[in-house]
Design a protein around this motif. Structure first.
Motif, PDB file in Angstrom:
ATOM      1  N   PHE A   1       0.854  -1.193   0.000  1.00 36.87           N
ATOM      2  CA  PHE A   1       0.000   0.000   0.000  1.00 36.87           C
ATOM      3  C   PHE A   1       0.886   1.238   0.000  1.00 36.87           C
ATOM      4  N   ALA A   2       0.545   2.211  -0.836  1.00 41.09           N
ATOM      5  CA  ALA A   2       1.318   3.452  -0.896  1.00 41.09           C
ATOM      6  C   ALA A   2       0.417   4.606  -1.307  1.00 41.09           C
ATOM      7  N   ILE A   3       0.834   5.827  -0.940  1.00 47.25           N
ATOM      8  CA  ILE A   3       0.096   7.048  -1.279  1.00 47.25           C
ATOM      9  C   ILE A   3       1.047   7.958  -2.039  1.00 47.25           C
ATOM     10  N   TYR A   4       0.651   8.375  -3.219  1.00 49.87           N
ATOM     11  CA  TYR A   4       1.538   9.213  -4.024  1.00 49.87           C
ATOM     12  C   TYR A   4       1.870  10.511  -3.282  1.00 49.87           C
TER      13      TYR A   4
ATOM     14  N   ASN B   1      -5.997  16.000  -5.553  1.00 52.56           N
ATOM     15  CA  ASN B   1      -6.381  14.606  -5.382  1.00 52.56           C
ATOM     16  C   ASN B   1      -5.153  13.731  -5.618  1.00 52.56           C
ATOM     17  N   TYR B   2      -4.911  12.798  -4.700  1.00 54.25           N
ATOM     18  CA  TYR B   2      -3.723  11.949  -4.767  1.00 54.25           C
ATOM     19  C   TYR B   2      -4.149  10.485  -4.667  1.00 54.25           C
ATOM     20  N   TRP B   3      -3.590   9.664  -5.555  1.00 47.82           N
ATOM     21  CA  TRP B   3      -3.943   8.251  -5.534  1.00 47.82           C
ATOM     22  C   TRP B   3      -3.211   7.511  -4.417  1.00 47.82           C
ATOM     23  N   ALA B   4      -3.969   6.710  -3.676  1.00 46.51           N
ATOM     24  CA  ALA B   4      -3.402   5.648  -2.844  1.00 46.51           C
ATOM     25  C   ALA B   4      -3.754   4.341  -3.543  1.00 46.51           C
ATOM     26  N   THR B   5      -2.770   3.465  -3.725  1.00 49.34           N
ATOM     27  CA  THR B   5      -2.996   2.250  -4.497  1.00 49.34           C
ATOM     28  C   THR B   5      -2.371   1.043  -3.800  1.00 49.34           C
ATOM     29  N   THR B   6      -2.793  -0.136  -4.253  1.00 46.77           N
ATOM     30  CA  THR B   6      -2.183  -1.384  -3.801  1.00 46.77           C
ATOM     31  C   THR B   6      -1.595  -2.118  -4.997  1.00 46.77           C
ATOM     32  N   SER B   7      -0.576  -2.902  -4.725  1.00 49.73           N
ATOM     33  CA  SER B   7      -0.060  -3.850  -5.714  1.00 49.73           C
ATOM     34  C   SER B   7       0.132  -5.185  -5.027  1.00 49.73           C
ATOM     35  N   VAL B   8       0.084  -6.261  -5.800  1.00 46.77           N
ATOM     36  CA  VAL B   8       0.096  -7.598  -5.227  1.00 46.77           C
ATOM     37  C   VAL B   8       1.501  -7.971  -4.756  1.00 46.77           C
ATOM     38  N   ARG B   9       1.547  -8.784  -3.702  1.00 47.19           N
ATOM     39  CA  ARG B   9       2.810  -9.314  -3.182  1.00 47.19           C
ATOM     40  C   ARG B   9       2.722 -10.840  -3.121  1.00 47.19           C
ATOM     41  N   TYR B  10       3.758 -11.478  -3.627  1.00 46.89           N
ATOM     42  CA  TYR B  10       3.954 -12.934  -3.528  1.00 46.89           C
ATOM     43  C   TYR B  10       2.954 -13.766  -4.335  1.00 46.89           C
ATOM     44  N   ARG B  11       2.256 -13.138  -5.257  1.00 43.53           N
ATOM     45  CA  ARG B  11       1.572 -13.834  -6.340  1.00 43.53           C
ATOM     46  C   ARG B  11       1.815 -12.986  -7.579  1.00 43.53           C
ATOM     47  N   ASN B  12       1.822 -13.588  -8.749  1.00 41.20           N
ATOM     48  CA  ASN B  12       2.335 -12.860  -9.909  1.00 41.20           C
ATOM     49  C   ASN B  12       1.339 -11.916 -10.566  1.00 41.20           C
TER      50      ASN B  12
ATOM     51  N   GLY C   1      -5.842  -1.907  -6.356  1.00 41.77           N
ATOM     52  CA  GLY C   1      -6.825  -1.189  -5.556  1.00 41.77           C
ATOM     53  C   GLY C   1      -6.573   0.309  -5.609  1.00 41.77           C
ATOM     54  N   TYR C   2      -7.658   1.095  -5.589  1.00 39.12           N
ATOM     55  CA  TYR C   2      -7.539   2.549  -5.689  1.00 39.12           C
ATOM     56  C   TYR C   2      -8.331   3.227  -4.571  1.00 39.12           C
ATOM     57  N   LEU C   3      -7.709   4.252  -3.984  1.00 33.23           N
ATOM     58  CA  LEU C   3      -8.365   5.116  -2.995  1.00 33.23           C
ATOM     59  C   LEU C   3      -7.932   6.539  -3.291  1.00 33.23           C
ATOM     60  N   ASN C   4      -8.878   7.469  -3.271  1.00 35.11           N
ATOM     61  CA  ASN C   4      -8.565   8.865  -3.548  1.00 35.11           C
ATOM     62  C   ASN C   4      -8.340   9.621  -2.243  1.00 35.11           C
ATOM     63  N   ILE C   5      -7.155  10.223  -2.098  1.00 35.20           N
ATOM     64  CA  ILE C   5      -6.883  11.118  -0.973  1.00 35.20           C
ATOM     65  C   ILE C   5      -7.176  12.534  -1.453  1.00 35.20           C
ATOM     66  N   LYS C   6      -8.259  13.081  -0.961  1.00 31.76           N
ATOM     67  CA  LYS C   6      -8.775  14.351  -1.471  1.00 31.76           C
ATOM     68  C   LYS C   6      -8.535  15.465  -0.453  1.00 31.76           C
TER      69      LYS C   6
END
Length: 626
Positions: free
Chosen positions: A258-261, A303-314, A319-324
């Motif tokens: 999970f990270a927030i731009y 508006n800044y994107w918070a997103t997810t990327s997968v870990r330990y599966r290819n 996932g998207y969340l808007n930080i407004k």
């Protein structure tokens, strides 16, 4: 010492807060729901016609909020005509309350279709937790939600509260378009049908099924109002202020990053434990884990994107969340905006770096801190190897712990253990024989090089199956080494393990085969993180340590439901001779056809017949131990 006196001891610890303790009560209705073209409002990702199990029509479900020392009452009416349910409070260890854990077939009978159930317990565990169904795979259908427990008398938490202005929940979930029972059917079939990747990833109950955004949606069941603006959730922040994000992973299969731009995060809490602040650009979080991070709104309003990327599966959806930012110029959400950077799915260094820096802030404030300095000869070490096998009798693909595949009992294990240990002529605990159960070996019966294929050494038909457990004696110090191994297809997966009834210290981890002679020398026995859910990385091992100070039956299992229902787990049964007699509700599915008799304790009402529409709802209660 009987269990009621242990519970009394726990309450004495809370004496300073007793005057402020209160009763917090919730009334929930669980319904099967389905979004449709005429009413797409229940859709979480633009897709229609997906069966869901929702509490009070909320997704995620309602938040439980309370303070340490409060009495929590949850009344839940199950309006599903087919689903049996139980309700687990993940992260609440239920010290002295062995019949309140909400684990079907272990601590209670499941509540059948068109029934109601009442849970009543005292909250003893601060932090960020979550509740979910614990019968099969129903939590992936929407049957889960946050728990937030505050402790106004904890010095570390009081100090933490001065460091932020407001807080918000970030609830993560991978979302399948087949419901849980459909996915379960595939796992229990021959030929085996794996659940595969989710179709969408949801944050706070919002996401977008990518094909529904395309120009050609023929053959798809998509809502007419499908857009990022309509389906992606937002968290509003104000420039200059600091926020506590309580990140809860309700994922079914995958770990994520999970990270927030444009925003760094500072980890401050891990599953109820206040940790030394640790700043990160992004955060790895595995199924059923929880973190609190602090972020400061220090960027230009927008508006800044918070997103997810997968870990330990290819592969997996993003996932998207808007930080407004408050006051930011209105603009439509677009995927063309700058995105956060995530590590590659198979790189282990970010996880290891995080684990190395998760350090309990005040370790000596915990009653079980002494187990970190326990004499080596007094520690009971159990090595658990998770392997995949074929059940030769059933001809099904299963998982096993030390060659034993966990199956579900028709009678709760806690009542079976109590009946066995109190019966005439039985051996004393822990030598008591519990009829119809299987004791899990404390070390792998067939050790091998765990980085190599299991079929090359042990074979594919290894193991036993049954109502599996390991007996513990009250207050012994237990160390469990979780050893990963390859699945039969040669792939090494990440597994996330959760222990009910106890927190534990994560004292060590590594890769390859655990070496009892050398690996414990690298343990952190000063300030390791104290939590209840831990990841075992591909071809790795993780060591945890806890004190068995909570008599009862406590499940220990992989938190990925697909692995758990295939048998990856077992139960720790601790000193059932110290328990009070189980309440009627714990035996209701066996002795009273799901309609228990009234308790003598006048503080609880008897079973009642309730009307819900035209359905007859049989009420049964998980009673308190008087």
């Amino acid at each position: 010492m009987k269990f009621s006196s242990l519970f009394a001891s726990a309450i004495l610890i809370l004496s300073n807060a007793a005057a402020a303790a209160k009763t917090v009560e919730y009334s929930w209705t669980l319904k099967p729901r389905r979004a449709s073209a005429k009413d797409p409002s229940l859709s979480v990702d633009c897709n229609l016609d997906r069966l869901m199990l929702l509490v009070n029509d909320q997704f995620p479900g309602p938040v439980i909020k309370a303070d340490v020392g409060d009495k929590v009452i949850v009344n839940i009416i199950n309006q599903s005509p087919t689903a049996s349910i139980s309700l687990h409070f993940h992260g609440l260890h239920m010290l002295g309350q062995p019949y309140k854990d909400g684990t079907a077939t272990v601590t209670q009978c499941a509540s059948g279709p068109l029934q109601s159930q009442t849970y009543e317990f005292i909250v003893l565990d601060q932090g960020t937790h979550y509740w979910h169904g614990h019968t099969s795979m129903e939590r992936g259908d929407g049957f889960q939600g946050p728990i937030i427990i505050s402790n106004p008398d904890n010095d570390d938490e009081k100090q933490l509260r001065t460091q932020y202005d407001d807080e918000a929940v970030v609830f993560l979930q991978d979302w399948y378009h087949l419901d849980g029972e459909m996915r379960r059917t595939g796992l229990d079939s021959n030929p085996f049908i794996w659940i595969g990747n989710a179709q969408t990833f949801l944050i706070n109950g919002g996401g977008v099924y990518a094909p529904c955004l395309g120009d050609d949606t023929d053959g798809l069941s998509c809502a007419d109002n499908c857009s990022l603006d309509n389906y992606i959730k937002s968290i509003e922040v104000e420039a200059g202020k600091t926020y506590r994000l309580r990140i809860i992973s309700g994922t079914e299969l995958i770990g994520v990053n999970f990270a927030i731009y444009g925003h760094k995060m500072t980890v401050v809490e891990v599953e109820g434990t206040i940790v030394q602040p640790y700043e990160v650009e992004n955060l790895d979080i595995m199924p059923a884990q929880r973190y609190s991070v602090l972020i400061t709104a220090n960027q230009e309003p927008g508006n800044y994107w918070a997103t997810t990327s997968v870990r330990y599966r290819n592969s997996a959806p993003t996932g998207y969340l808007n930080i407004k930012y408050k006051g930011a110029q209105a603009a439509n959400l677009t995927l063309d905006r700058d995105m956060p950077v995530h590590p590659a799915w198979d790189v282990t260094e970010p996880t290891i770096e995080l684990e190395n820096n998760l350090l309990t802030k005040s370790p000596n404030s915990y009653d079980d801190y002494d187990i970190l300095s326990a004499d080596a000869d007094s520690i009971r070490r159990i090595i658990v190897v998770g392997t995949q096998n074929m059940d030769q009798e059933l001809d099904l693909l299963r998982w096993a712990a030390n060659n034993v595949t966990m199956t579900m009992s028709k009678t709760p294990l806690v009542t079976q253990a109590y009946d066995a240990v109190t019966s005439k002529g039985q051996k004393s605990w822990p030598d008591t024989i519990i009829p119809g159960t299987v004791v899990v070996p404390e070390v792998p019966p067939n050790p091998f090089n765990y980085t190599e294929p299991v079929q090359d050494s042990v074979g594919i038909f290894n193991g036993d199956r049954g109502f599996s457990y390991i007996p513990l004696t009250e207050n012994e110090v237990v160390e469990v080494v979780l050893q990963n191994a390859r699945a039969l297809n040669g792939v090494a997966e990440m597994h996330s393990w959760h222990l009910h009834g106890h927190p534990f210290y994560v004292v060590g981890y590594g890769f390859g085969t655990f070496d009892e002679a050398s690996d414990p020398k690298s343990y952190n026995l000063i300030n390791p993180v104290r939590r209840d859910t831990v990841a075992v990385l591909p071809l790795g091992w993780t060591a945890i340590r806890f004190k068995a100070n909570n008599p009862g039956a406590w499940s220990f299992h992989c938190t990925q439901p697909a692995h758990a229902v295939m048998g990856m787990g077992f139960t720790f049964i601790t000193s059932p001779d110290q328990l009070e007699s189980p309440p009627d509700a714990a035996r209701s599915c066996v002795e009273t056809s799901l309609t228990p008799q009234a308790q003598d304790d006048d503080s609880f009402s008897a079973a009642a017949i309730l009307a819900a529409g035209n359905a007859l709802l049989l009420s049964f209660f998980v009673m308190a131990v008087s």
